[in-house]
Every structure is written in structure tokens, then in C-alpha cells.
Design an enzyme around this catalytic site. Structure first.
Site, PDB file in Angstrom:
ATOM      1  N   CYS A 115       0.818  -1.227   0.000  1.00  0.00           N
ATOM      2  CA  CYS A 115       0.000   0.000   0.000  1.00  0.00           C
ATOM      3  C   CYS A 115       0.849   1.274   0.000  1.00  0.00           C
ATOM      4  CB  CYS A 115      -0.947   0.006   1.195  1.00  0.00           C
ATOM      5  SG  CYS A 115      -2.099  -1.374   1.158  1.00  0.00           S
ATOM      6  N   HIS A 252      -3.335   7.418   1.959  1.00  0.00           N
ATOM      7  CA  HIS A 252      -3.704   6.087   1.472  1.00  0.00           C
ATOM      8  C   HIS A 252      -5.081   5.756   2.047  1.00  0.00           C
ATOM      9  CE1 HIS A 252      -3.950   1.926   0.679  1.00  0.00           C
ATOM     10  NE2 HIS A 252      -3.701   1.548   1.925  1.00  0.00           N
ATOM     11  N   ASN A 282     -10.005  -0.110  -0.451  1.00  0.00           N
ATOM     12  CA  ASN A 282      -8.548   0.011  -0.396  1.00  0.00           C
ATOM     13  C   ASN A 282      -7.976  -0.549  -1.696  1.00  0.00           C
ATOM     14  OD1 ASN A 282      -5.816  -0.244   0.081  1.00  0.00           O
ATOM     15  ND2 ASN A 282      -6.026  -1.123   2.122  1.00  0.00           N
TER      16      ASN A 282
HETATM   17  N1  ACO Z   1     -18.649  -8.580   8.441  1.00  0.00           N
HETATM   18  C1  ACO Z   1     -19.185  -8.902   9.639  1.00  0.00           C
HETATM   19  N2  ACO Z   1     -18.444  -9.298  10.684  1.00  0.00           N
HETATM   20  C2  ACO Z   1     -17.109  -9.360  10.501  1.00  0.00           C
HETATM   21  C3  ACO Z   1     -16.496  -9.058   9.292  1.00  0.00           C
HETATM   22  C4  ACO Z   1     -17.317  -8.652   8.233  1.00  0.00           C
HETATM   23  N3  ACO Z   1     -16.834  -8.323   7.025  1.00  0.00           N
HETATM   24  N4  ACO Z   1     -15.161  -9.215   9.420  1.00  0.00           N
HETATM   25  C5  ACO Z   1     -14.948  -9.616  10.676  1.00  0.00           C
HETATM   26  N5  ACO Z   1     -16.116  -9.708  11.353  1.00  0.00           N
HETATM   27  C6  ACO Z   1     -16.357 -10.096  12.723  1.00  0.00           C
HETATM   28  C7  ACO Z   1     -15.252 -10.954  13.310  1.00  0.00           C
HETATM   29  O1  ACO Z   1     -15.409 -12.310  12.951  1.00  0.00           O
HETATM   30  C8  ACO Z   1     -15.431 -10.700  14.769  1.00  0.00           C
HETATM   31  O2  ACO Z   1     -16.494 -11.519  15.215  1.00  0.00           O
HETATM   32  P1  ACO Z   1     -16.422 -12.226  16.684  1.00  0.00           P
HETATM   33  O3  ACO Z   1     -16.352 -11.079  17.654  1.00  0.00           O
HETATM   34  O4  ACO Z   1     -17.697 -12.995  16.727  1.00  0.00           O
HETATM   35  O5  ACO Z   1     -15.183 -13.043  16.650  1.00  0.00           O
HETATM   36  C9  ACO Z   1     -15.913  -9.267  14.858  1.00  0.00           C
HETATM   37  O6  ACO Z   1     -16.397  -8.936  13.538  1.00  0.00           O
HETATM   38  C10 ACO Z   1     -14.814  -8.295  15.246  1.00  0.00           C
HETATM   39  O7  ACO Z   1     -13.672  -8.590  14.458  1.00  0.00           O
HETATM   40  P2  ACO Z   1     -12.379  -7.697  14.536  1.00  0.00           P
HETATM   41  O8  ACO Z   1     -11.361  -8.230  13.581  1.00  0.00           O
HETATM   42  O9  ACO Z   1     -11.963  -7.539  15.959  1.00  0.00           O
HETATM   43  O10 ACO Z   1     -12.950  -6.311  14.022  1.00  0.00           O
HETATM   44  P3  ACO Z   1     -12.303  -4.916  14.048  1.00  0.00           P
HETATM   45  O11 ACO Z   1     -13.134  -3.979  14.797  1.00  0.00           O
HETATM   46  O12 ACO Z   1     -10.835  -4.990  14.409  1.00  0.00           O
HETATM   47  O13 ACO Z   1     -12.399  -4.503  12.520  1.00  0.00           O
HETATM   48  C11 ACO Z   1     -11.022  -4.361  10.572  1.00  0.00           C
HETATM   49  C12 ACO Z   1     -11.752  -5.283  11.532  1.00  0.00           C
HETATM   50  C13 ACO Z   1     -12.028  -3.485   9.871  1.00  0.00           C
HETATM   51  C14 ACO Z   1     -10.281  -5.217   9.545  1.00  0.00           C
HETATM   52  C15 ACO Z   1     -10.031  -3.506  11.371  1.00  0.00           C
HETATM   53  O14 ACO Z   1      -9.216  -4.296  12.195  1.00  0.00           O
HETATM   54  C16 ACO Z   1      -9.163  -2.672  10.503  1.00  0.00           C
HETATM   55  O15 ACO Z   1      -9.613  -1.778   9.848  1.00  0.00           O
HETATM   56  N6  ACO Z   1      -7.821  -2.922  10.479  1.00  0.00           N
HETATM   57  C17 ACO Z   1      -6.947  -2.239   9.606  1.00  0.00           C
HETATM   58  C18 ACO Z   1      -6.727  -3.119   8.451  1.00  0.00           C
HETATM   59  C19 ACO Z   1      -6.544  -2.399   7.144  1.00  0.00           C
HETATM   60  O16 ACO Z   1      -7.012  -1.326   6.908  1.00  0.00           O
HETATM   61  N7  ACO Z   1      -5.806  -3.067   6.285  1.00  0.00           N
HETATM   62  C20 ACO Z   1      -5.587  -2.599   4.977  1.00  0.00           C
HETATM   63  C21 ACO Z   1      -4.237  -2.887   4.537  1.00  0.00           C
HETATM   64  S1  ACO Z   1      -3.059  -2.093   5.520  1.00  0.00           S
HETATM   65  C22 ACO Z   1      -3.218  -0.522   5.207  1.00  0.00           C
HETATM   66  O17 ACO Z   1      -3.562  -0.194   4.130  1.00  0.00           O
HETATM   67  C23 ACO Z   1      -2.969   0.446   6.311  1.00  0.00           C
END
Ligand code: ACO
Length: 325
Positions: A115, A252, A282
Site C-alpha cells: 500500500c 492512502h 482500499n
Molecule cells: N462482516 C461482519 N463481521 C465481521 C467481518 C465482516 N466483514 N469481518 C470480521 N467480522 C467479525 C469478526 O469475525 C469478529 O467476530 P467475533 O467477535 O464474533 O469473533 C468481529 O467482527 C470483530 O472482528 P475484529 O477483527 O476484531 O474487528 P475490528 O473492529 O478490528 O475490525 C477491521 C476489523 C475493519 C479489519 C479492522 O481491524 C481494521 O480496519 N484494520 C486495519 C486493516 C486495514 O485497513 N488493512 C488494509 C491494509 S493495511 C493498510 O492499508 C494500512
């Protein structure tokens, strides 16, 4: 004092025509528009057609950037394509774009910093131009992330999209003052200890397969705001400018919550942030030039504006570039 600055002469973008909404995704995996929008700010993303390759996306963006720069492809003597989804393992997809543009001179290569790739590409091109080795560069970010997603993993497949953006940089002799056009400062970082937090589980040397994207979302989130904030501060310090001097932040586009968290931490006015993650998801290395192109096309970015671009991605890699438009 006369110095060489890399001036952005034009930008362009390309998005595949197929729109995939959160609603569409909820038919593939157990998710909802509410969950995706609330956690990420994403509403829809574009998906490349089966016969559209990363080189096709990058080529379309490059052609538009050249047209806007009022330049002929033959004026270009350096092509840097930032991508993690090349057409093939080798040769570099940049050489396909070079051939399609009919360019016989100079150099073309791919840049792999996930990214952060566009920021790495801009900083690299800037250094080649400043040292006099090349005169005009195309820096392209193009991705078909839809090809490396695990479409059964709802925690990752909802986040990414396909697209491309490009800029034309030209070496110009300017006065060496802060009001000069062009790239004023750039800063790149990486820390390979975190390479397992966001990676693709395949590759020519390890599995002889392409692999699928894997991510520890919470860990990426935890590092993103800290790393991005510190690189912004370092870049502004290098330029001797304060955050208030910046007219536009073109980050980004990973996640709206990361953008909001960074803005709060370093005191960026939310009106100055260009946000396209809602429409594009993204798009990895393509996300910054896509957002930049949006803000140029809609007239927000004007001549003389100070534009700060930043990214963090797999590796981890991160970086920022400050440019006077
Ligand atoms: N729809 C519904 N539920 C979901 C989904 C989905 N798409 N994805 C995960 N869940 C569920 C999980 O299974 C979990 O359920 P559980 O509590 O029953 O186990 C619950 O939602 C919470 O999951 P988390 O992973 O803790 O959710 P979080 O609040 O951390 O959000 C996310 C996840 C959006 C990926 C977040 O961690 C994030 O934005 N991280 C940054 C990642 C990113 O942006 N990466 C891009 C590449 S790197 C960059 O560009 C910077």
C-alpha cells in the site's frame, strides 16, 4: 540558489466499470453494509473484468496523466509502476506499459511496497530526477487486488478494490524556496519484523502459487495511526513546515477510522482530508493517485497548494511525500 525539483505536470486515473457494493458482498460472505461501513467507511469498490490486467488499468491511468500533462509518451524516460499484483512474476509489468506506450528509451521497473508503493515510487522517481539521471517520469499505482483475495474470508475480502492512478513528474530548475512547485520532502520507512501481519501466503520461491492475502487487522490498525502520524511529522519537519501549512491531505485510503485517528493525532482539519475510500475501498498502491486525481478533477487541489500524501502497508512499509502543486 537553483535546484532541481520534481514537478507534477499531470495526473490521471482509471477505474474498472464493475461496481461491487457492500450489499453485493453480503450475498457472498456473512457480512452487512452496516458492519463494513461502520468499521471501515467503505460502501463500494470496483472489480476488474476477467480480461482486464493490472497493466491495462495502469496504462489507461498513464495515458490520461500524459494527456493532462500535455506530453507525448516519448517525453518519458522513466516508468515506475507500484504494484503488488503484477501481470506475471516477471518481467516487470512496467515494461508492458512502456511497450504499449511505444517508449523505446529510458527505464521501466516495478516497485513493491504494497500500500506504500506509490509513495515509494514518487520518492524514488524524485531522487532519479534530482540527480539528473532522468528528466520525466511516469509514476503509476495499479492493482487488481480482487485476484489475490480469499473470497471466503469476510475479514479481508470486504476491504479491497481494483483501480489505477498515475502522475507525470518533470525535473525543473527552480529557486530552492518553499513556494517552488514540486516535491519538497519525502520520507520512507519499513520494519520487516511485522511482515507476517499483512502478507500473501504464496509466491514463486515459497509455494510456486500466487497465494491469498492474509491480515491481522487489529495489529495493522494498531500500528497504522502511530506510524503514519510519526512519518507525517518527520516529513513536515524536514520541510520546515507546520501541519497548518498543508492545504490538502491525500492519504492512502485503507480505512476511514485510520484516517480519522491520524487526523486527530496530528491536528489535521477534517475539511482538508481527501476521502475516496467510501467509493474505491482500499486499492493499495493505486489509492493515493486515485484520491489525488479525484481532488484535482473536482477543483479542490489548485496551483500552489501544499499537498501531503502518506501511506502504510505490508512489510510494514510506510512513508510520506510533501508536494507543492
Ligand atoms: N462482516 C461482519 N463481521 C465481521 C467481518 C465482516 N466483514 N469481518 C470480521 N467480522 C467479525 C469478526 O469475525 C469478529 O467476530 P467475533 O467477535 O464474533 O469473533 C468481529 O467482527 C470483530 O472482528 P475484529 O477483527 O476484531 O474487528 P475490528 O473492529 O478490528 O475490525 C477491521 C476489523 C475493519 C479489519 C479492522 O481491524 C481494521 O480496519 N484494520 C486495519 C486493516 C486495514 O485497513 N488493512 C488494509 C491494509 S493495511 C493498510 O492499508 C494500512
Amino acid at each position: 540558489m537553483t535546484i532541481i525539483r520534481s514537478v507534477i505536470r499531470g495526473c490521471g486515473a482509471y477505474l474498472p466499470s464493475r461496481v461491487m457494493t457492500n450489499e453485493d458482498l453480503s450475498k457472498i460472505v456473512d457480512t452487512s453494509d452496516e458492519w463494513i461501513a461502520e468499521r471501515t467507511g467503505i460502501r463500494e469498490r470496483r472489480i476488474a473484468a476477467d480480461d482486464e490486467l493490472t497493466s491495462d488499468l495502469g496504462l489507461a491511468a498513464a495515458r490520461q496523466a500524459l494527456e493532462r500533462a500535455e506530453m507525448d509518451a516519448q517525453d518519458i524516460d522513466l516508468i515506475i509502476l507500484a504494484t503488488s499484483t503484477p501481470d506475471q512474476t516477471f518481467p516487470a509489468t512496467a515494461t508492458t506499459i512502456q511497450a504499449e506506450l511505444g517508449i523505446r528509451l529510458g527505464a521501466a521497473f516495478d516497485m513493491q511496497a504494497v500500500c506504500s508503493g506509490f509513495i515509494y515510487g514518487l520518492a524514488t522517481a524524485d531522487n532519479f530526477l534530482k540527480c539528473g539521471q532522468h528528466k520525466r517520469a511516469l509514476v503509476i499505482g495499479a492493482e487488481t487486488f480482487s485476484r489475490i483475495l480469499d473470497w471466503e474470508d469476510r475479514s479481508t475480502c470486504v476491504l479491497f478494490g481494483d483501480g489505477a492512478g498515475a502522475v507525470v513528474l518533470e525535473a525543473q530548475k527552480l529557486n530552492g524556496v518553499a513556494t517552488d512547485r514540486g516535491i519538497i520532502a519525502s520520507r520512507l520507512r519499513s520494519d520487516g519484523r511485522y511482515r507476517k501481519k499483512l502478507y500473501v501466503d504464496g509466491g514463486p520461491s515459497s509455494t510456486q502459487t500466487v497465494g491469498r492475502l492474509r491480515m491481522d487487522g487489529r495489529e495493522v490498525f494498531r500500528h497504522a495511526v502511530t506510524n503514519i502520524s510519526s512519518i507525517i511529522e518527520e516529513t513536515l519537519e524536514l520541510a520546515g513546515l507546520s501541519v497548518d501549512a498543508v492545504d490538502w491531505f491525500v492519504p492512502h485510503q485503507a480505512n476511514k477510522r485510520i484516517l480519522d485517528g491520524t487526523a486527530r493525532k496530528i491536528g489535521i482539519d477534517s475539511d482538508k482530508i481527501v476521502i475516496t475510500v467510501d467509493k474505491h475501498g482500499n486499492t493499495s498502491a493505486a489509492s493515493i493517485p486515485l484520491a489525488l486525481n479525484t481532488a484535482v478533477e473536482d477543483g479542490r487541489v489548485q496551483d500552489g497548494d501544499l499537498v501531503l500524501m502518506e501511506a502504510m502497508g505490508g512489510g510494514f512499509t510506510w512513508g510520506a511525500v510533501l508536494v507543492r502543486w
